[in-house]
Design a protein around this motif. Structure first.
Motif, PDB file in Angstrom:
ATOM      1  N   GLN A 104       8.251  23.106  -7.914  1.00 27.33           N
ATOM      2  CA  GLN A 104       7.422  22.679  -6.787  1.00 27.33           C
ATOM      3  C   GLN A 104       8.230  21.989  -5.692  1.00 27.33           C
ATOM      4  N   GLU A 105       9.203  21.183  -6.064  1.00 26.85           N
ATOM      5  CA  GLU A 105      10.009  20.505  -5.038  1.00 26.85           C
ATOM      6  C   GLU A 105      10.780  21.520  -4.204  1.00 26.85           C
ATOM      7  N   ARG A 106      11.313  22.534  -4.856  1.00 34.20           N
ATOM      8  CA  ARG A 106      12.061  23.551  -4.104  1.00 34.20           C
ATOM      9  C   ARG A 106      11.130  24.373  -3.219  1.00 34.20           C
ATOM     10  N   LEU A 107       9.936  24.691  -3.725  1.00 36.21           N
ATOM     11  CA  LEU A 107       8.977  25.421  -2.890  1.00 36.21           C
ATOM     12  C   LEU A 107       8.595  24.605  -1.666  1.00 36.21           C
ATOM     13  N   LEU A 108       8.241  23.347  -1.894  1.00 42.73           N
ATOM     14  CA  LEU A 108       7.797  22.498  -0.797  1.00 42.73           C
ATOM     15  C   LEU A 108       8.936  22.124   0.143  1.00 42.73           C
ATOM     16  N   GLY A 109      10.171  22.339  -0.314  1.00 43.44           N
ATOM     17  CA  GLY A 109      11.324  22.096   0.532  1.00 43.44           C
ATOM     18  C   GLY A 109      11.711  23.271   1.396  1.00 43.44           C
ATOM     19  N   VAL A 110      11.056  24.413   1.211  1.00 39.86           N
ATOM     20  CA  VAL A 110      11.343  25.586   2.044  1.00 39.86           C
ATOM     21  C   VAL A 110      10.973  25.273   3.491  1.00 39.86           C
ATOM     22  N   PRO A 140       1.848  20.468 -15.386  1.00 42.38           N
ATOM     23  CA  PRO A 140       2.011  19.072 -14.960  1.00 42.38           C
ATOM     24  C   PRO A 140       2.833  18.955 -13.686  1.00 42.38           C
ATOM     25  N   GLU A 141       3.855  19.787 -13.542  1.00 43.94           N
ATOM     26  CA  GLU A 141       4.691  19.724 -12.340  1.00 43.94           C
ATOM     27  C   GLU A 141       3.882  20.100 -11.104  1.00 43.94           C
TER      28      GLU A 141
END
Length: 333
Positions: A90-96, A117-118
Motif C-alpha cells: 500500500q505504501e508503494r501504491l500510494l507513493g506513485v 491488515p495492510e
C-alpha cells in the motif's frame, strides 16, 4: 485523463472489462497486470507459498511494483486506479506520483477475506474508495475513508451478448458461478429433481458426486463466448448471490439478461429496482417459489423467452456497461 490501471488482465476478467470501459470513455489507459499476485497458477511456487504462509508471495508482488513504478515514470498518469489491490504494497501504491489515487473493490469490504491488515491501515489515504456494495458506504465512511462512491456491477458487451447455442441440448435450468456452501445444497437438490435438464459451470462443482449421479451436465469456469453459448442453452438462468458478500445484486444480475438469458434470481430490493418482476425477470424468495417458476418455464417456454427478451432490452438500453461505470467514477472526481 491518463489512467495507470492496476488490476488483473486475464481474458474475461471484470478488471479487464473495466479497464476497457475507461478506454471506451475516452481516456488514455495503461494496464499493469496483477494476476501473478492475485491468482497464481495452481501448484506454482507462488501458489504453494500463498497456501502455506496465508499471504501472497513477495517475488511476483515485487515484479508488479517495478512495472507500476516504471510505467508511472514514463506515462505520468493523472490517475492511479487500483482494482482490488489489497495484496499489493500500500505504501508503494500510494507513493506513485499521480494527482488522484482510486481503489476499487468488487467485493464486500466488510468481509475480512476481501481486505488485508495492510490495506486497512492505509485505506484512509486513498482519494476515493469505490464499492459495488451499497451497505459498504456507511461502513467505509465510519472506517475513515476520505471519499466513498457506490457503483453497481456491470456487463461487457464484448462478452455478454446473445449468441447461438453450441449444441442441440436445451436445459431447463442452469447456473454459472463458483461452488459455495450457501449454493451447494440448492444445486444438489435441483440435480435430483431435474437430472439431465440441469447445467452447472464453475469452480468446485465437479467435486460434488451427487451432481454427476443426478446426470446433470457439470463443467468448470467459462468466460467470453463460452459463457454466452451456455446461457443460450438454458431456459432459466439462476442468479444466486454470495451471502458472505451480503450481496443484493451481483455481476450476473447484468450479465445474464445482457446475454439474452432469462433472469431467475433471488428477490432483493436492488433486483426489483433493475428489472420488473414477472415481465422482465422472475424472482424467488425460497425453494418452493423457485420450483413453481421452473415448472412454469417448462410448461410455457414461449413466455420464458418473452420475459428474457424484455429483460435484455431493459438492461442493454440503460447505462449498465463498464464504460458507464467508468464515467460515473470520473464524474465523481
Amino acid at each position: 485523463m491518463k489512467i495507470l490501471y492496476v488490476g488483473d488482465d486475464w481474458i474475461g476478467s471484470n478488471a479487464r472489462s473495466l479497464a476497457d470501459g475507461f478506454r471506451q470513455a475516452g481516456h488514455d489507459v495503461v494496464v499493469i497486470d496483477t494476476t501473478a499476485v492475485t491468482l497464481p497458477t495452481r501448484f506454482s511456487p507462488s501458489w504453494l507459498y500463498a497456501k502455506t504462509k496465508q499471504r501472497r508471495a513477495p517475488w511476483p508482488r515485487e515484479q508488479v511494483h517495478h512495472q507500476i513504478e516504471d510505467a508511472a515514470r514514463a506515462f505520468k498518469p493523472d490517475m492511479l486506479f487500483t482494482y482490488k489491490g489489497v495484496h499489493l504494497d500500500q505504501e508503494r501504491l500510494l507513493g506513485v506520483p499521480a494527482p488522484v489515487r482510486v481503489h476499487y473493490s468488487p467485493d464486500d469490504v466488510g468481509n475480512p477475506y476481501n481486505t488485508t491488515p495492510e490495506y486497512l491501515a492505509h485505506e484512509a489515504q486513498w482519494d476515493l474508495v469505490v464499492t459495488t456494495k451499497r451497505h459498504n458506504v456507511p461502513e467505509l465512511t465510519a472506517r475513515g475513508a476520505r471519499r466513498v462512491k457506490f457503483v453497481r456491477s456491470a456487463y461487457d458487451p464484448a462478452w455478454h451478448r446473445p449468441c447461438a447455442k453450441r449444441g442441440a441440448q436445451q436445459y431447463l435450468v442452469g447456473f454459472i458461478g463458483a461452488r459455495r456452501p450457501d449454493r451447494a445444497g440448492l444445486i444438489t437438490r435441483l440435480a435430483k429433481e431435474h437430472g439431465d435438464k440441469l447445467l452447472v459451470h464453475g469452480p468446485g462443482w465437479r467435486r460434488i458426486p451427487a451432481l454427476q449421479a443426478g446426470h446433470a451436465t457439470v463443467g468448470g469456469a467459462i468466460y467470453g463466448d463460452r459463457f454466452a453459448a451456455a446461457v443460450a442453452s438454458v431456459t432459466a438462468n439462476l442468479v444466486l448471490l454470495n451471502s458472505d458478500n451480503r450481496d443484493t445484486h451481483t455481476c450476473r444480475t447484468f450479465e445474464i439478461p445482457a446475454t439474452g438469458g432469462l433472469f431467475v434470481g433471488e428477490r432483493t430490493d436492488e433486483h426489483a429496482e433493475l428489472l420488473t418482476e414477472g415481465s422482465e425477470c422472475l424472482l424467488f424468495s425460497d425453494e418452493e417459489e423457485l420450483r413453481d417458476i421452473l415448472q412454469h418455464c417448462a410448461r410455457h417456454p414461449d413466455r420464458a423467452e418473452q420475459i428474457a427478451a424484455a429483460g435484455h432490452r431493459r438492461i442493454t438500453t440503460e447505462a449498465h456497461r463498464y464504460v458507464d461505470r467508468a464515467r460515473e467514477m470520473v464524474d465523481e472526481l
